[in-house]
Enzyme design. Structure first.
Site, PDB file in Angstrom:
ATOM      1  N   GLY A  45       0.817  -1.222   0.000  1.00 62.61           N
ATOM      2  CA  GLY A  45       0.000   0.000   0.000  1.00 62.61           C
ATOM      3  C   GLY A  45       0.842   1.258   0.000  1.00 62.61           C
ATOM      4  N   CYS A  85       1.889   1.015  -9.576  1.00 64.89           N
ATOM      5  CA  CYS A  85       1.568   0.110  -8.473  1.00 64.89           C
ATOM      6  C   CYS A  85       0.286  -0.643  -8.842  1.00 64.89           C
ATOM      7  CB  CYS A  85       1.374   0.893  -7.184  1.00 64.89           C
ATOM      8  SG  CYS A  85       0.854  -0.164  -5.823  1.00 64.89           S
ATOM      9  N   LYS A 120       8.291   3.929 -14.734  1.00 61.71           N
ATOM     10  CA  LYS A 120       8.216   2.478 -14.501  1.00 61.71           C
ATOM     11  C   LYS A 120       6.848   1.982 -14.949  1.00 61.71           C
ATOM     12  CE  LYS A 120       9.213  -1.148 -11.170  1.00 61.71           C
ATOM     13  NZ  LYS A 120       9.753  -1.440  -9.831  1.00 61.71           N
TER      14      LYS A 120
HETATM   15  C1  DHB Z   1       3.485  -1.857  -3.976  1.00 60.04           C
HETATM   16  C2  DHB Z   1       3.891  -0.972  -4.961  1.00 60.04           C
HETATM   17  C3  DHB Z   1       4.265  -1.459  -6.193  1.00 60.04           C
HETATM   18  O1  DHB Z   1       4.652  -0.650  -7.210  1.00 60.04           O
HETATM   19  C4  DHB Z   1       4.248  -2.830  -6.429  1.00 60.04           C
HETATM   20  O2  DHB Z   1       4.629  -3.292  -7.619  1.00 60.04           O
HETATM   21  C5  DHB Z   1       3.849  -3.706  -5.455  1.00 60.04           C
HETATM   22  C6  DHB Z   1       3.461  -3.206  -4.213  1.00 60.04           C
HETATM   23  C7  DHB Z   1       3.030  -1.372  -2.653  1.00 60.04           C
HETATM   24  O3  DHB Z   1       3.643  -0.522  -2.001  1.00 60.04           O
HETATM   25  O4  DHB Z   1       2.014  -1.895  -2.209  1.00 60.04           O
END
Ligand code: DHB
EC number: 1.3.-.-
Length: 302
Positions: A70, A129, A164
Protein backbone atom coordinates in the site's frame (compact mmCIF):
# COMPACT_ATOMS: atom_id res chain seq x y z
CA UNK A 1 34.50 -4.13 -17.09
CA UNK A 2 30.93 -3.36 -16.02
CA UNK A 3 31.14 0.45 -15.94
CA UNK A 4 28.31 1.91 -17.95
CA UNK A 5 26.84 5.28 -18.82
CA UNK A 6 23.12 5.92 -19.00
CA UNK A 7 21.73 9.41 -19.74
CA UNK A 8 25.18 10.85 -19.12
CA UNK A 9 25.42 9.28 -15.65
CA UNK A 10 28.33 6.94 -15.00
CA UNK A 11 27.47 3.79 -13.05
CA UNK A 12 30.13 1.47 -11.67
CA UNK A 13 27.97 -1.47 -12.73
CA UNK A 14 24.50 -2.04 -14.25
CA UNK A 15 23.04 -4.09 -11.38
CA UNK A 16 20.73 -1.94 -9.25
CA UNK A 17 18.36 -2.36 -6.31
CA UNK A 18 14.69 -2.28 -7.41
CA UNK A 19 12.18 -0.08 -5.65
CA UNK A 20 10.08 -1.63 -2.90
CA UNK A 21 12.50 -3.54 -0.75
CA UNK A 22 15.34 -2.30 1.45
CA UNK A 23 14.63 1.23 0.28
CA UNK A 24 12.76 2.51 3.29
CA UNK A 25 15.64 3.86 5.34
CA UNK A 26 19.06 5.34 4.71
CA UNK A 27 20.77 2.52 6.55
CA UNK A 28 19.01 -0.11 4.42
CA UNK A 29 20.17 1.68 1.25
CA UNK A 30 23.70 1.73 2.63
CA UNK A 31 23.56 -1.98 3.31
CA UNK A 32 22.60 -2.66 -0.32
CA UNK A 33 25.32 -0.29 -1.54
CA UNK A 34 27.82 -2.36 0.44
CA UNK A 35 26.38 -5.45 -1.28
CA UNK A 36 27.77 -4.14 -4.56
CA UNK A 37 24.81 -2.43 -6.26
CA UNK A 38 25.65 0.17 -8.93
CA UNK A 39 22.60 2.17 -7.85
CA UNK A 40 19.88 1.90 -5.23
CA UNK A 41 16.23 2.76 -5.80
CA UNK A 42 14.22 4.17 -2.91
CA UNK A 43 10.85 2.90 -1.78
CA UNK A 44 8.17 4.88 -3.63
CA UNK A 45 7.74 8.18 -1.81
CA UNK A 46 4.63 10.38 -1.81
CA UNK A 47 3.85 13.90 -0.66
CA UNK A 48 2.38 12.93 2.72
CA UNK A 49 3.01 10.10 5.20
CA UNK A 50 1.09 6.95 4.30
CA UNK A 51 0.63 3.98 6.67
CA UNK A 52 -0.07 1.53 3.82
CA UNK A 53 -2.43 -1.46 3.74
CA UNK A 54 -3.39 -3.68 6.66
CA UNK A 55 -1.60 -6.99 7.27
CA UNK A 56 -0.77 -9.41 5.88
CA UNK A 57 1.00 -7.38 3.21
CA UNK A 58 3.26 -10.06 1.73
CA UNK A 59 3.01 -13.81 1.10
CA UNK A 60 5.40 -16.22 -0.57
CA UNK A 61 3.85 -18.12 -3.49
CA UNK A 62 5.21 -20.50 -6.16
CA UNK A 63 7.91 -18.64 -8.03
CA UNK A 64 7.94 -15.48 -5.96
CA UNK A 65 6.12 -13.13 -3.64
CA UNK A 66 2.73 -11.51 -3.75
CA UNK A 67 2.67 -8.15 -1.97
CA UNK A 68 0.33 -5.29 -1.33
CA UNK A 69 2.14 -2.97 1.04
CA UNK A 70 0.00 0.00 0.00
CA UNK A 71 2.94 2.31 -0.68
CA UNK A 72 3.79 2.89 2.98
CA UNK A 73 6.23 5.77 3.44
CA UNK A 74 6.91 8.69 5.78
CA UNK A 75 6.25 11.37 3.16
CA UNK A 76 8.87 13.26 1.15
CA UNK A 77 10.07 15.71 3.81
CA UNK A 78 10.85 13.08 6.41
CA UNK A 79 12.25 10.68 3.81
CA UNK A 80 14.73 13.27 2.57
CA UNK A 81 16.36 13.16 5.99
CA UNK A 82 17.07 9.46 5.38
CA UNK A 83 18.70 10.15 2.02
CA UNK A 84 20.71 13.12 3.32
CA UNK A 85 22.16 10.88 6.00
CA UNK A 86 23.70 8.46 3.49
CA UNK A 87 24.21 10.53 0.33
CA UNK A 88 27.84 11.40 1.08
CA UNK A 89 28.79 7.83 1.90
CA UNK A 90 27.06 6.49 -1.21
CA UNK A 91 28.96 9.09 -3.26
CA UNK A 92 32.21 7.83 -1.77
CA UNK A 93 31.24 4.28 -2.78
CA UNK A 94 30.24 5.57 -6.24
CA UNK A 95 26.69 4.26 -5.82
CA UNK A 96 23.94 6.30 -7.49
CA UNK A 97 20.48 6.91 -6.06
CA UNK A 98 17.25 6.49 -8.02
CA UNK A 99 14.37 8.23 -6.27
CA UNK A 100 11.03 6.47 -6.76
CA UNK A 101 8.07 8.84 -6.69
CA UNK A 102 4.31 8.31 -6.62
CA UNK A 103 1.37 10.66 -6.33
CA UNK A 104 -2.38 10.95 -6.70
CA UNK A 105 -2.13 13.29 -9.66
CA UNK A 106 0.35 15.18 -11.80
CA UNK A 107 0.74 18.05 -9.30
CA UNK A 108 1.69 15.65 -6.50
CA UNK A 109 4.11 13.71 -8.71
CA UNK A 110 5.77 16.95 -9.84
CA UNK A 111 6.00 18.35 -6.31
CA UNK A 112 7.58 15.22 -4.80
CA UNK A 113 10.01 14.90 -7.73
CA UNK A 114 11.03 18.53 -7.34
CA UNK A 115 11.70 18.21 -3.61
CA UNK A 116 13.65 15.00 -4.21
CA UNK A 117 15.76 15.95 -7.20
CA UNK A 118 18.64 17.58 -5.35
CA UNK A 119 19.41 14.35 -3.54
CA UNK A 120 19.05 11.76 -6.29
CA UNK A 121 20.61 11.01 -9.68
CA UNK A 122 17.49 9.81 -11.46
CA UNK A 123 13.77 10.15 -10.73
CA UNK A 124 11.75 6.96 -11.31
CA UNK A 125 8.00 7.48 -11.61
CA UNK A 126 5.94 4.70 -10.07
CA UNK A 127 2.87 5.14 -12.25
CA UNK A 128 2.32 1.44 -11.96
CA UNK A 129 1.57 0.11 -8.47
CA UNK A 130 -0.85 -2.77 -9.16
CA UNK A 131 -3.41 -1.99 -6.48
CA UNK A 132 -3.04 1.36 -4.67
CA UNK A 133 -6.31 3.04 -5.57
CA UNK A 134 -5.92 6.72 -6.26
CA UNK A 135 -2.15 6.42 -5.92
CA UNK A 136 -1.11 5.74 -9.45
CA UNK A 137 -2.61 2.36 -10.36
CA UNK A 138 -4.92 3.86 -12.91
CA UNK A 139 -2.33 6.35 -14.15
CA UNK A 140 -0.07 3.72 -15.68
CA UNK A 141 -3.00 2.00 -17.35
CA UNK A 142 -4.16 5.16 -19.05
CA UNK A 143 -2.04 6.75 -21.81
CA UNK A 144 -3.43 10.29 -21.33
CA UNK A 145 -2.84 10.27 -17.55
CA UNK A 146 0.61 8.72 -18.03
CA UNK A 147 1.45 11.46 -20.51
CA UNK A 148 0.36 14.31 -18.26
CA UNK A 149 2.14 12.98 -15.16
CA UNK A 150 5.41 12.48 -17.06
CA UNK A 151 5.09 15.85 -18.79
CA UNK A 152 4.48 17.65 -15.47
CA UNK A 153 7.47 15.96 -13.83
CA UNK A 154 9.72 16.64 -16.82
CA UNK A 155 8.81 20.31 -16.54
CA UNK A 156 9.65 20.47 -12.84
CA UNK A 157 13.03 18.68 -12.66
CA UNK A 158 16.36 18.63 -14.49
CA UNK A 159 17.62 15.16 -13.55
CA UNK A 160 16.77 12.29 -15.92
CA UNK A 161 13.23 10.94 -15.46
CA UNK A 162 12.38 7.26 -16.00
CA UNK A 163 8.82 5.92 -16.04
CA UNK A 164 8.22 2.48 -14.50
CA UNK A 165 5.62 0.62 -16.52
CA UNK A 166 3.01 -1.86 -15.40
CA UNK A 167 2.52 -5.10 -17.32
CA UNK A 168 -1.15 -5.04 -16.25
CA UNK A 169 -2.32 -3.46 -19.52
CA UNK A 170 -3.53 -4.72 -22.89
CA UNK A 171 -1.01 -2.74 -24.93
CA UNK A 172 2.14 -1.64 -23.14
CA UNK A 173 3.48 0.02 -26.30
CA UNK A 174 0.60 2.51 -26.21
CA UNK A 175 1.52 3.53 -22.65
CA UNK A 176 5.25 3.61 -23.43
CA UNK A 177 4.56 5.78 -26.49
CA UNK A 178 2.66 8.24 -24.30
CA UNK A 179 5.46 8.58 -21.75
CA UNK A 180 8.14 8.82 -24.44
CA UNK A 181 6.06 11.54 -26.14
CA UNK A 182 5.98 13.32 -22.77
CA UNK A 183 9.77 13.40 -22.88
CA UNK A 184 10.88 10.78 -20.34
CA UNK A 185 14.56 9.91 -20.57
CA UNK A 186 14.12 6.18 -20.08
CA UNK A 187 11.82 3.29 -19.21
CA UNK A 188 11.84 0.83 -16.33
CA UNK A 189 10.02 -2.45 -16.97
CA UNK A 190 8.28 -4.24 -15.42
CA UNK A 191 6.46 -3.48 -12.21
CA UNK A 192 4.74 -6.43 -10.50
CA UNK A 193 2.02 -8.54 -12.10
CA UNK A 194 -1.39 -8.33 -10.44
CA UNK A 195 -2.31 -11.54 -8.60
CA UNK A 196 -4.14 -13.15 -5.67
CA UNK A 197 -3.68 -16.07 -3.26
CA UNK A 198 -6.49 -17.65 -1.23
CA UNK A 199 -6.18 -19.33 2.17
CA UNK A 200 -8.36 -22.38 1.57
CA UNK A 201 -8.87 -23.08 5.29
CA UNK A 202 -9.88 -19.50 6.09
CA UNK A 203 -11.74 -19.43 2.74
CA UNK A 204 -10.61 -15.92 1.91
CA UNK A 205 -7.79 -14.05 0.19
CA UNK A 206 -4.55 -14.06 2.19
CA UNK A 207 -3.49 -10.45 1.68
CA UNK A 208 -5.18 -7.73 3.72
CA UNK A 209 -5.75 -5.89 0.45
CA UNK A 210 -7.05 -9.16 -1.10
CA UNK A 211 -4.83 -8.85 -4.19
CA UNK A 212 -1.36 -7.57 -4.84
CA UNK A 213 1.67 -7.58 -7.12
CA UNK A 214 3.58 -10.74 -8.04
CA UNK A 215 7.38 -10.47 -8.14
CA UNK A 216 10.14 -13.08 -8.44
CA UNK A 217 11.15 -15.87 -10.82
CA UNK A 218 7.64 -16.43 -12.16
CA UNK A 219 7.48 -13.04 -13.87
CA UNK A 220 10.83 -13.10 -15.68
CA UNK A 221 9.52 -14.23 -19.10
CA UNK A 222 6.86 -11.49 -18.92
CA UNK A 223 9.53 -8.88 -18.23
CA UNK A 224 11.81 -10.17 -20.98
CA UNK A 225 9.03 -9.88 -23.57
CA UNK A 226 8.14 -6.35 -22.46
CA UNK A 227 11.78 -5.22 -22.59
CA UNK A 228 12.10 -6.84 -26.03
CA UNK A 229 9.04 -4.95 -27.31
CA UNK A 230 10.21 -1.65 -25.82
CA UNK A 231 13.64 -2.04 -27.40
CA UNK A 232 12.05 -2.74 -30.81
CA UNK A 233 9.88 0.37 -30.61
CA UNK A 234 11.77 3.10 -28.74
CA UNK A 235 15.15 4.71 -28.68
CA UNK A 236 15.50 5.42 -24.95
CA UNK A 237 17.46 3.42 -22.37
CA UNK A 238 15.57 0.60 -20.66
CA UNK A 239 16.16 -0.72 -17.15
CA UNK A 240 14.96 -4.33 -16.94
CA UNK A 241 13.38 -5.68 -13.77
CA UNK A 242 11.35 -8.76 -12.85
CA UNK A 243 12.60 -12.10 -11.57
CA UNK A 244 16.36 -11.56 -11.83
CA UNK A 245 18.14 -13.99 -9.51
CA UNK A 246 21.54 -14.43 -11.16
CA UNK A 247 23.91 -13.26 -13.87
CA UNK A 248 22.20 -15.35 -16.55
CA UNK A 249 18.86 -13.68 -15.83
CA UNK A 250 20.47 -10.24 -16.00
CA UNK A 251 22.18 -11.11 -19.30
CA UNK A 252 18.87 -12.32 -20.71
CA UNK A 253 17.32 -8.92 -19.94
CA UNK A 254 20.31 -7.16 -21.49
CA UNK A 255 20.14 -9.24 -24.64
CA UNK A 256 16.44 -8.30 -24.87
CA UNK A 257 17.49 -4.64 -24.72
CA UNK A 258 18.05 -3.55 -21.11
CA UNK A 259 21.04 -1.26 -20.45
CA UNK A 260 20.85 -2.04 -16.73
CA UNK A 261 18.78 -4.25 -14.43
CA UNK A 262 17.14 -3.99 -11.03
CA UNK A 263 16.82 -6.72 -8.42
CA UNK A 264 14.16 -6.92 -5.69
CA UNK A 265 12.96 -10.39 -4.65
CA UNK A 266 16.40 -11.82 -5.40
CA UNK A 267 17.72 -10.15 -2.24
CA UNK A 268 15.56 -12.57 -0.19
CA UNK A 269 16.99 -15.59 -1.96
CA UNK A 270 20.68 -14.68 -2.29
CA UNK A 271 21.29 -12.05 0.37
CA UNK A 272 22.33 -8.40 0.42
CA UNK A 273 25.42 -9.13 -1.66
CA UNK A 274 23.41 -10.57 -4.58
CA UNK A 275 24.55 -7.46 -6.51
CA UNK A 276 28.21 -8.40 -6.26
CA UNK A 277 27.40 -12.04 -7.08
CA UNK A 278 25.40 -11.09 -10.18
CA UNK A 279 28.18 -8.71 -11.34
CA UNK A 280 30.76 -11.50 -11.00
CA UNK A 281 28.49 -13.87 -12.95
CA UNK A 282 28.04 -11.30 -15.74
CA UNK A 283 31.82 -10.76 -15.91
CA UNK A 284 32.45 -14.52 -16.15
CA UNK A 285 30.01 -14.75 -19.06
CA UNK A 286 31.48 -11.77 -20.90
CA UNK A 287 34.98 -13.20 -20.56
CA UNK A 288 33.87 -16.64 -21.71
CA UNK A 289 32.13 -15.20 -24.75
CA UNK A 290 34.73 -12.49 -25.36
CA UNK A 291 32.05 -9.81 -25.42
CA UNK A 292 31.61 -6.40 -23.78
CA UNK A 293 28.63 -5.17 -21.81
CA UNK A 294 27.77 -2.72 -24.58
CA UNK A 295 27.79 -5.48 -27.17
CA UNK A 296 25.24 -7.65 -25.39
CA UNK A 297 22.60 -4.93 -24.98
CA UNK A 298 19.94 -5.83 -27.55
CA UNK A 299 22.16 -8.48 -29.19
CA UNK A 300 19.25 -10.94 -29.42
CA UNK A 301 17.51 -8.62 -31.90
CA UNK A 302 20.26 -8.83 -34.50
C1 DHB B 1 3.49 -1.86 -3.98
C2 DHB B 1 3.89 -0.97 -4.96
C3 DHB B 1 4.27 -1.46 -6.19
O1 DHB B 1 4.65 -0.65 -7.21
C4 DHB B 1 4.25 -2.83 -6.43
O2 DHB B 1 4.63 -3.29 -7.62
C5 DHB B 1 3.85 -3.71 -5.46
C6 DHB B 1 3.46 -3.21 -4.21
C7 DHB B 1 3.03 -1.37 -2.65
O3 DHB B 1 3.64 -0.52 -2.00
O4 DHB B 1 2.01 -1.90 -2.21
Amino acid sequence: MLETEICGIKFKNPVFLASGIMGETGSALKRIAKGGAGAVTTKSIGLNPNPGHRNPTIVEVYGGFLNAMGLPNPGIDEYLEEIKEVRAELNRMNVKIIGSVYGKNEEEFAEVAKRMEKYVDIIELNISCPHAKGYGATIGQNPELSYSVCKAVKKSVKVPVFAKLTPNVTDIIEIAQAVVDAGVDGLVAINTVRGMAIDIKAKKPILGNKFGGLSGKAIKPIGIKVVWDLYENFDVPIIGVGGIMNGEDAIEYMMAGASAVQIGSGVYYRGYDIFKKVCDEIIDFLKEENLTLKEIVGIAHE
